[in-house]
Design a protein around this motif. Sequence first.
Motif, PDB file in Angstrom:
ATOM      1  N   UNK A 258       5.191  -7.287 -21.845  1.00 21.32           N
ATOM      2  CA  UNK A 258       4.766  -8.680 -21.657  1.00 21.32           C
ATOM      3  C   UNK A 258       3.364  -8.926 -22.226  1.00 21.32           C
ATOM      4  N   UNK A 259       2.493  -7.951 -22.082  1.00 21.17           N
ATOM      5  CA  UNK A 259       1.115  -8.097 -22.577  1.00 21.17           C
ATOM      6  C   UNK A 259       1.129  -8.207 -24.101  1.00 21.17           C
ATOM      7  N   UNK A 260       1.893  -7.311 -24.745  1.00 21.27           N
ATOM      8  CA  UNK A 260       1.971  -7.337 -26.208  1.00 21.27           C
ATOM      9  C   UNK A 260       2.630  -8.619 -26.699  1.00 21.27           C
ATOM     10  N   UNK A 261       3.650  -9.068 -25.971  1.00 24.29           N
ATOM     11  CA  UNK A 261       4.341 -10.292 -26.373  1.00 24.29           C
ATOM     12  C   UNK A 261       3.406 -11.493 -26.290  1.00 24.29           C
ATOM     13  N   UNK A 262       2.659 -11.560 -25.192  1.00 21.62           N
ATOM     14  CA  UNK A 262       1.718 -12.663 -24.994  1.00 21.62           C
ATOM     15  C   UNK A 262       0.641 -12.633 -26.079  1.00 21.62           C
ATOM     16  N   UNK A 263       0.149 -11.434 -26.357  1.00 19.98           N
ATOM     17  CA  UNK A 263      -0.896 -11.279 -27.375  1.00 19.98           C
ATOM     18  C   UNK A 263      -0.374 -11.682 -28.750  1.00 19.98           C
TER      19      UNK A 263
ATOM     20  N   UNK B  97      -0.038 -15.406 -28.915  1.00 22.89           N
ATOM     21  CA  UNK B  97      -1.299 -16.150 -28.912  1.00 22.89           C
ATOM     22  C   UNK B  97      -2.056 -15.987 -30.227  1.00 22.89           C
ATOM     23  N   UNK B  98      -1.842 -14.856 -30.915  1.00 19.61           N
ATOM     24  CA  UNK B  98      -2.578 -14.643 -32.181  1.00 19.61           C
ATOM     25  C   UNK B  98      -1.802 -15.175 -33.384  1.00 19.61           C
TER      26      UNK B  98
ATOM     27  N   UNK C 231       1.263 -17.253 -33.057  1.00 18.19           N
ATOM     28  CA  UNK C 231       2.209 -18.327 -32.772  1.00 18.19           C
ATOM     29  C   UNK C 231       3.575 -17.769 -32.426  1.00 18.19           C
ATOM     30  N   UNK C 232       4.585 -18.612 -32.409  1.00 22.10           N
ATOM     31  CA  UNK C 232       5.915 -18.191 -31.969  1.00 22.10           C
ATOM     32  C   UNK C 232       6.579 -17.211 -32.929  1.00 22.10           C
ATOM     33  N   UNK C 233       6.186 -17.208 -34.214  1.00 29.34           N
ATOM     34  CA  UNK C 233       6.740 -16.235 -35.140  1.00 29.34           C
ATOM     35  C   UNK C 233       5.615 -15.648 -36.000  1.00 29.34           C
ATOM     36  N   UNK C 234       5.740 -14.410 -36.437  1.00 28.91           N
ATOM     37  CA  UNK C 234       4.651 -13.766 -37.165  1.00 28.91           C
ATOM     38  C   UNK C 234       4.445 -14.372 -38.558  1.00 28.91           C
TER      39      UNK C 234
END
Length: 247
Positions: free
Chosen positions: A233-238, A241-242, A244-247
Amino acid sequence: MRILVTNDDGIYSPGIVALAELAAEFGDVRIVAPAFEQSSTSMAITAARPLHYRRTKVGSFEAFRVDGTPADCVALGAYNWDRVDLVFSGINLGLNLGSAMWHSGTLAGAKQAALLGIRGIAFSAPMPDDEDEKVDYAALKPFGRKVVEGILADRTIFLANVNYPLVPRGVVWTRQSVRHYDGRVVADTDPMGRDHFWFTAVPVEATEEGTDRWAVERSLVSITPLRLDLTDEVALKHARSTTGESP
Ligand code: MN
């Protein structure tokens, strides 16, 4: 209540009889377990050939031995026995602490139950190095009773990993110890002069307080509630947040 009992040490392991006897205090018991040892097979299923089972007797219990893995046994057991309420897996001959949970066939029995929508509990006990030291299943039983009552009373717990010390003095809730892993390959030569290899995993660091390993080292029975969601969850949130929804 219908309780399906399985393990990864094979259906004739002494640990499975002890677990079936504990289960019998809570409901109807049926044993469905591997015909041969399946330790460290994790959650493998048999996909390249069909499964078979044969009826057998384990103590006074109705039992079926399956030519498959613990996960196969739970799937087959739940298919052949309607409305299984609970799956117990174990009692394993050896602890399943920390990162061992990734390899454990014992734990896989409980995890497979959870995948099928059935509550699952894995049980493991030490395997003493010293031949004079033996696991006293009768002495573990009152602690097992307390463990099962505690888990059943909390509807939020769907999957749990239980580890007994050799001589328990209490029961505690714990989290998984994850910082103890030294996966090492040990090379040797067999009697025919061929190279062979053992993959071993041994703990390396000091034990963190509140973890499964910490509890067992203090002679406490460890209950770790688990979930099947592996998402970080932490990595997903990070990441969100950095980038957006897709890389
Ligand atoms: Mn085993």
